[in-house]
Enzyme design. Structure first.
Site, PDB file in Angstrom:
ATOM      1  CB  CYS A  34      -1.377   0.007   1.436  1.00 43.21           C
ATOM      2  SG  CYS A  34      -2.300  -1.676   1.337  1.00 43.21           S
ATOM      3  CG  ASP A 437      15.706  37.354 -13.836  1.00 42.82           C
ATOM      4  OD1 ASP A 437      15.118  37.076 -15.253  1.00 42.82           O
ATOM      5  OD2 ASP A 437      14.929  38.306 -12.955  1.00 42.82           O
TER       6      ASP A 437
END
Length: 487
Positions: A34, A437
């Site tokens: 599971c 940037d």
């Protein structure tokens, strides 16, 4: 993580979905495995054992749980956060390389011997490349069985099985159901003719604003579009081409795939997940970024930001060069001209997509004088395309990030900004950083962070290894279309 029994037991007993994909719980009494968040009553501790992959569970003789469907859990985030041989191998396996080229092909791409790759995967994942690929084929088969009306023989070959018998045996072994039983148990699903509809899971939270906003704002006309609340784009795939329609929902991403060859299904799903960074662990990432008191308010305001990536690293590299020192609109215009002149036309009855983005081989023969670019940028683009076409530069999911950076920096016209944005969005490096940037520097000044690149980089060392995600939070401070989900 699967070796930390106490931690795994706590995750299972609390049904913590954050750990889905990190490890799998196998129950010794029922012989099923599971995901940690399985809704059933947790088994006794002495009956639990833990494995690092679904393939390892299957090799040990466990079958998939019919309630939690562990084969559909998000992938482990570590494969996209690492650049070692095992992580690169896992990315290649998810992209279908073992099915197309076999284990020797996988090893050759990584520069190792077959034996070395098998040994490393077995040590870390409990299964070799063939078992991992087999597990992936089983998951693809289940998708086709449950979401399409295709005959089982077509499903078998589309999922990558070499024979119908192998397909039947694998489905029975993994799911404890025959293919026909799996289809009847799934019920009648709504089916779009010529398309496959599925749900792409992710670890919550997921903030779709910058993710889909960035993709939509920078979309190349004819290759990408935002339509009816969904991002759509064309895909160049090994056996043909396709169109992906991706729709954000609170608990999943809706994915509609139209493919010319169903053998490309696994690769298409993998590339869509990579495009949207769906295997990330946002809780771990955000907790690390919150340790900086200046960044914490941005994280708390809109947690779960992802890095918008790409489906094709070479395509993005070309687009990054076209976008150097120009606006987003101008970059889209340059790319659209390239697509119209050199792209492969496609049909899209459901929208306005018209072309596949041209590959490096198709761009290698272009006339530089036909490009409406400064002469220096023409040289940069043609050199990049030639290097990609002849194989001297390789960009992809199997790339060594530092080696690719060095190769890019050696090309004319490539500076730190271009190299880092390619590393962040094309190569998938979660620690790529853009201190030069303009938008990032503006956000840094407003927050009181250092504004000079050297000082800023030194301060950002505390954000490692998640600086690419910090970039998304800093970009989001600006009122730019990339930060807003389109209407």
């Amino acid at each position: 993580m699967h070796t930390d029994t106490e931690r795994c037991v706590r995750a299972v007993q609390s049904k913590d979905s954050r750990f889905d994909g990190w490890f799998f719980t196998a129950v010794l009494t029922t012989r099923i495995y599971c995901r940690p968040s399985c809704p059933v009553v947790p088994p006794k501790v002495e009956n639990m054992t833990f494995y690092p992959s679904a393939a390892a569970c299957q090799q040990a003789g466990f079958r998939a749980c019919k309630r939690c469907r562990p084969d559909t859990s998000p992938g482990s985030p570590q494969w996209n956060a690492r650049a070692d041989a095992v992580a690169r191998a896992m990315r290649l396996i998810s992209d279908g390389v073992v099915d197309r080229e076999g284990v020797p092909g996988l090893a050759a791409r990584l520069g190792y011997s077959t034996r070395q790759i098998e040994r490393q995967l077995l040590a870390e994942l409990g299964a070799g490349p063939l078992a991992l690929a087999r597990s992936q084929r089983a998951q693809t088969a289940r998708l086709l069985i449950e979401t399409t009306p295709l005959p089982m023989a077509d499903v078998a070959f589309a999922a990558g099985f070499s024979s119908v018998r192998t397909f039947n045996d694998t489905v029975r072994e993994v799911f404890a159901l025959s293919p026909s039983e799996l289809r009847s148990r799934g019920g009648k699903q709504p089916h779009t003719p010529g398309a496959i509809s599925l749900r792409l899971p992710f670890r919550a939270p997921l903030n779709p604003t910058n993710l889909f906003g960035h993709l939509a704002a920078t979309a190349v006309p004819g290759v990408e579009e935002w339509r009816d609340g969904a991002y759509r784009r064309t895909l160049t795939l090994p056996y043909g081409h396709g169109i992906a329609t991706l729709t954000p929902h609170p608990d999943h991403i809706g994915c509609l795939l139209s493919l010319t060859d169903l053998r490309d299904l696994t690769i298409a799903i993998s590339r869509c997940r990579r495009l949207l960074d769906l295997d990330a662990d946002p809780v771990a990432i955000d907790d690390q970024l919150r340790t900086d008191p200046l960044l914490a308010p941005l994280v708390d305001k809109a947690p779960g930001r992802r890095v918008p990536r790409t489906t094709d690293a070479a395509e993005f590299a070309v687009r990054a060069v076209l976008g150097q020192q120009v606006s987003t609109a101008a970059a889209r215009t340059h790319a659209a001209r390239l697509v119209t002149a050199h792209g492969t036309p496609v049909d899209d009855p459901a929208g306005g997509l018209t072309h596949l983005f041209p590959d490096p081989a198709g761009l290698a023969a272009l006339d530089p004088e036909s490009l409406a670019l400064p002469r220096s940028r023409r040289t940069t683009l043609t050199t990049l395309v030639a290097s990609l076409a002849d194989g001297s530069l390789t960009l992809g999911i199997d790339s060594d990030w530092e080696r690719a950076r060095a190769q890019l920096m050696a090309l004319p016209g490539f500076g730190p900004w271009t190299v880092e944005v390619i590393a962040m969005r094309a190569l998938g490096d979660p620690d790529a950083f853009l201190p030069t940037d303009l938008g990032i520097r503006r956000a840094a000044r407003e927050l009181g962070l250092p504004s000079t690149p050297a000082a800023f980089t030194a301060r950002a060392a505390a954000w490692r290894p998640w600086r690419a995600y910090a970039v998304q939070y800093l970009w989001a401070t600006d009122d730019h279309p990339i930060n807003n989900l389109p209407v």
